[in-house]
Motif scaffolding. Structure first.
Motif, PDB file in Angstrom:
ATOM      1  N   PRO A  98       0.828  -1.213   0.000  1.00 17.44           N
ATOM      2  CA  PRO A  98       0.000   0.000   0.000  1.00 17.44           C
ATOM      3  C   PRO A  98       0.859   1.257   0.000  1.00 17.44           C
ATOM      4  N   PHE A  99       0.290   2.361  -0.473  1.00 24.12           N
ATOM      5  CA  PHE A  99       1.043   3.619  -0.543  1.00 24.12           C
ATOM      6  C   PHE A  99       1.607   4.018   0.813  1.00 24.12           C
ATOM      7  N   LYS A 100       0.838   3.785   1.889  1.00 26.24           N
ATOM      8  CA  LYS A 100       1.284   4.199   3.222  1.00 26.24           C
ATOM      9  C   LYS A 100       2.511   3.431   3.702  1.00 26.24           C
ATOM     10  N   GLU A 101       2.814   2.307   3.044  1.00 25.48           N
ATOM     11  CA  GLU A 101       3.972   1.502   3.438  1.00 25.48           C
ATOM     12  C   GLU A 101       5.154   1.694   2.481  1.00 25.48           C
ATOM     13  N   GLN A 102       5.090   2.707   1.638  1.00 25.72           N
ATOM     14  CA  GLN A 102       6.177   2.962   0.692  1.00 25.72           C
ATOM     15  C   GLN A 102       7.057   4.103   1.190  1.00 25.72           C
ATOM     16  N   ALA A 103       8.322   3.798   1.437  1.00 24.50           N
ATOM     17  CA  ALA A 103       9.272   4.831   1.870  1.00 24.50           C
ATOM     18  C   ALA A 103       9.425   5.889   0.777  1.00 24.50           C
ATOM     19  N   PHE A 104       9.441   5.443  -0.460  1.00 18.09           N
ATOM     20  CA  PHE A 104       9.420   6.322  -1.634  1.00 18.09           C
ATOM     21  C   PHE A 104       8.390   5.746  -2.599  1.00 18.09           C
ATOM     22  N   LYS A 105       7.740   6.618  -3.349  1.00 15.78           N
ATOM     23  CA  LYS A 105       6.703   6.169  -4.264  1.00 15.78           C
ATOM     24  C   LYS A 105       7.264   5.158  -5.262  1.00 15.78           C
ATOM     25  N   MET A 106       6.667   3.979  -5.293  1.00 14.72           N
ATOM     26  CA  MET A 106       7.154   2.917  -6.166  1.00 14.72           C
ATOM     27  C   MET A 106       6.693   3.137  -7.598  1.00 14.72           C
ATOM     28  N   LYS A 107       7.546   2.701  -8.530  1.00 11.57           N
ATOM     29  CA  LYS A 107       7.247   2.830  -9.952  1.00 11.57           C
ATOM     30  C   LYS A 107       7.427   1.468 -10.624  1.00 11.57           C
ATOM     31  N   TRP A 111      13.139  -1.655  -8.427  1.00 14.30           N
ATOM     32  CA  TRP A 111      13.435  -2.705  -7.449  1.00 14.30           C
ATOM     33  C   TRP A 111      13.474  -2.084  -6.058  1.00 14.30           C
ATOM     34  N   TYR A 112      12.850  -2.757  -5.079  1.00 13.90           N
ATOM     35  CA  TYR A 112      12.713  -2.178  -3.743  1.00 13.90           C
ATOM     36  C   TYR A 112      12.955  -3.236  -2.662  1.00 13.90           C
ATOM     37  N   LEU A 113      13.696  -2.839  -1.647  1.00 14.80           N
ATOM     38  CA  LEU A 113      13.900  -3.723  -0.493  1.00 14.80           C
ATOM     39  C   LEU A 113      12.668  -3.609   0.393  1.00 14.80           C
ATOM     40  N   VAL A 114      12.010  -4.741   0.643  1.00 12.03           N
ATOM     41  CA  VAL A 114      10.765  -4.715   1.414  1.00 12.03           C
ATOM     42  C   VAL A 114      10.769  -5.783   2.509  1.00 12.03           C
ATOM     43  N   GLU A 120      -3.089  -6.610   9.780  1.00 12.76           N
ATOM     44  CA  GLU A 120      -4.034  -7.034  10.812  1.00 12.76           C
ATOM     45  C   GLU A 120      -5.490  -6.818  10.396  1.00 12.76           C
ATOM     46  N   LYS A 121      -5.751  -5.807   9.578  1.00 15.23           N
ATOM     47  CA  LYS A 121      -7.129  -5.528   9.181  1.00 15.23           C
ATOM     48  C   LYS A 121      -7.641  -6.528   8.153  1.00 15.23           C
ATOM     49  N   THR A 122      -6.833  -6.797   7.143  1.00 13.69           N
ATOM     50  CA  THR A 122      -7.273  -7.686   6.067  1.00 13.69           C
ATOM     51  C   THR A 122      -6.830  -9.128   6.265  1.00 13.69           C
ATOM     52  N   GLU A 123      -5.894  -9.344   7.196  1.00 18.31           N
ATOM     53  CA  GLU A 123      -5.295 -10.667   7.439  1.00 18.31           C
ATOM     54  C   GLU A 123      -4.624 -11.200   6.171  1.00 18.31           C
ATOM     55  N   ARG A 124      -4.161 -10.270   5.331  1.00 16.40           N
ATOM     56  CA  ARG A 124      -3.438 -10.640   4.123  1.00 16.40           C
ATOM     57  C   ARG A 124      -1.957 -10.352   4.300  1.00 16.40           C
ATOM     58  N   LEU A 125      -1.137 -11.071   3.559  1.00 15.00           N
ATOM     59  CA  LEU A 125       0.284 -10.772   3.518  1.00 15.00           C
ATOM     60  C   LEU A 125       0.482  -9.508   2.693  1.00 15.00           C
ATOM     61  N   ALA A 126       1.364  -8.630   3.142  1.00 23.10           N
ATOM     62  CA  ALA A 126       1.621  -7.387   2.429  1.00 23.10           C
ATOM     63  C   ALA A 126       3.100  -7.048   2.554  1.00 23.10           C
ATOM     64  N   ALA A 127       3.520  -6.044   1.776  1.00 24.54           N
ATOM     65  CA  ALA A 127       4.926  -5.626   1.792  1.00 24.54           C
ATOM     66  C   ALA A 127       5.037  -4.194   2.271  1.00 24.54           C
ATOM     67  N   SER A 128       6.183  -3.877   2.868  1.00 24.38           N
ATOM     68  CA  SER A 128       6.489  -2.514   3.293  1.00 24.38           C
ATOM     69  C   SER A 128       7.943  -2.218   2.976  1.00 24.38           C
ATOM     70  N   SER A 129       8.192  -1.051   2.337  1.00 21.76           N
ATOM     71  CA  SER A 129       9.577  -0.645   2.111  1.00 21.76           C
ATOM     72  C   SER A 129      10.079   0.242   3.245  1.00 21.76           C
ATOM     73  N   LYS A 130       9.239   0.468   4.255  1.00 20.69           N
ATOM     74  CA  LYS A 130       9.665   1.194   5.458  1.00 20.69           C
ATOM     75  C   LYS A 130      10.261   0.171   6.428  1.00 20.69           C
ATOM     76  N   THR A 131      11.393  -0.393   6.015  1.00 20.83           N
ATOM     77  CA  THR A 131      11.953  -1.554   6.718  1.00 20.83           C
ATOM     78  C   THR A 131      12.387  -1.261   8.151  1.00 20.83           C
TER      79      THR A 131
END
Length: 278
Positions: A98-107, A111-114, A120-131
């Motif tokens: 999600p946008f809120k978990e992007q340290a910089f806007k992804m394009k 390539w991004y380290l995540v 917790e809300k969706t119980e889905r696996l997700a990625a964050s670049s705010k490592t």
């Protein structure tokens, strides 16, 4: 059955849609037909990755993802929509950031380290670049001279920030790096020093300091503090060696021999050089 992890499950039964697998607590999950092995027997064990499909159902796959829950990896962005970015992690269904978990806007194409986490809300696996928010140095699980696994995170003015054992944040100084490094690179490293505030100084290396005699360790530390070079040789004046390293010339030559055999240093007419093995 662990969501976001590789699970070893037993084959329970076959259906038109695939075969159902079961864990030790009788939890079931479908392995779709496309992943069913050519030959199998009921109650055979099989390793699968478990996650949620597009309809929020638990599903298994024999494909191995590039990242699992709680891990860090360098992933490629394949597309971006109004809600966030989608990353290629080796599975048919892409990993959402999600946008809120992007340290910089992804394009797309970047390539991004995540970090892979469970929303917790969706119980889905997700990625964050705010490592950094998944790392903590309040209570360290490492100490000085420990060998650690590191992932190169992002550059700073004085070196590179690194992820230590998937748990802590550390720093490698520019003058201790003698090889090319890039974001997402994985290395073996050593905890050179623990500074005030539990800040970790990390150097690249394979051989733990504990396996090196104290005088050899002293020479290595001096090399790392001087950009990988010491203008001392086995022909240097004993008083100069004592003044610089607080050891006798005999001890110096013995320690130097140890480091040379371990290919930790190169010996040249003008002095000692730290090798790229460190």
């Amino acid at each position: 059955m662990e969501l976001g992890q590789i699970n070893t499950l037993e084959i329970l039964r076959e259906t038109d849609h695939g075969m159902y697998l079961v864990d030790g607590e009788d939890n079931e999950v479908l392995l779709p037909n496309r992943y069913v092995p050519d030959s199998f027997k009921i109650w055979d064990k099989i390793d699968v990755f478990v996650y949620l499909d597009n309809e929020e159902r638990l599903v298994a796959t024999t494909d191995e993802p590039y990242i699992t829950l709680g891990d860090f990896a360098l992933l490629r962005c394949s597309q971006v929509n109004d809600y966030g970015a989608f990353l290629d992690w080796g599975l048919v269904k892409e990993l959402f950031c999600p946008f809120k978990e992007q340290a910089f806007k992804m394009k797309p194409g970047g390539w991004y380290l995540v970090h892979c986490y469970l929303d917790e809300k969706t119980e889905r696996l997700a990625a964050s670049s705010k490592t950094n928010r998944f790392l903590d140095n309040k209570e360290l699980t490492v100490k000085q001279f420990d060998e650690v696994d590191i992932i190169v995170s992002h550059p700073s003015d004085i070196g590179w920030n690194v992820i230590v054992n998937k748990t802590h944040i550390g720093l490698m100084y520019k003058d201790t790096i003698f090889t090319d490094v890039n974001v997402g690179d994985k290395f073996k490293g050593l905890v050179k020093k623990v500074r005030n505030g539990n800040k970790l100084d990390i150097v690249l290396g394979q051989i733990g300091y504990r396996n090196i005699e104290p005088n050899a360790k002293r020479i290595l530390e001096e090399l790392e503090d001087n950009s990988g070079f010491l203008d001392l040789t086995d022909k240097s004046d004993p008083e100069l060696i004592k003044d610089r390293l607080q050891m006798s010339k005999k001890s110096f030559k013995k320690a130097l021999g140890t480091l040379y055999k371990q290919r930790q240093v190169d010996l040249k007419p003008d002095g000692i050089y730290l090798t790229n093995n460190n």
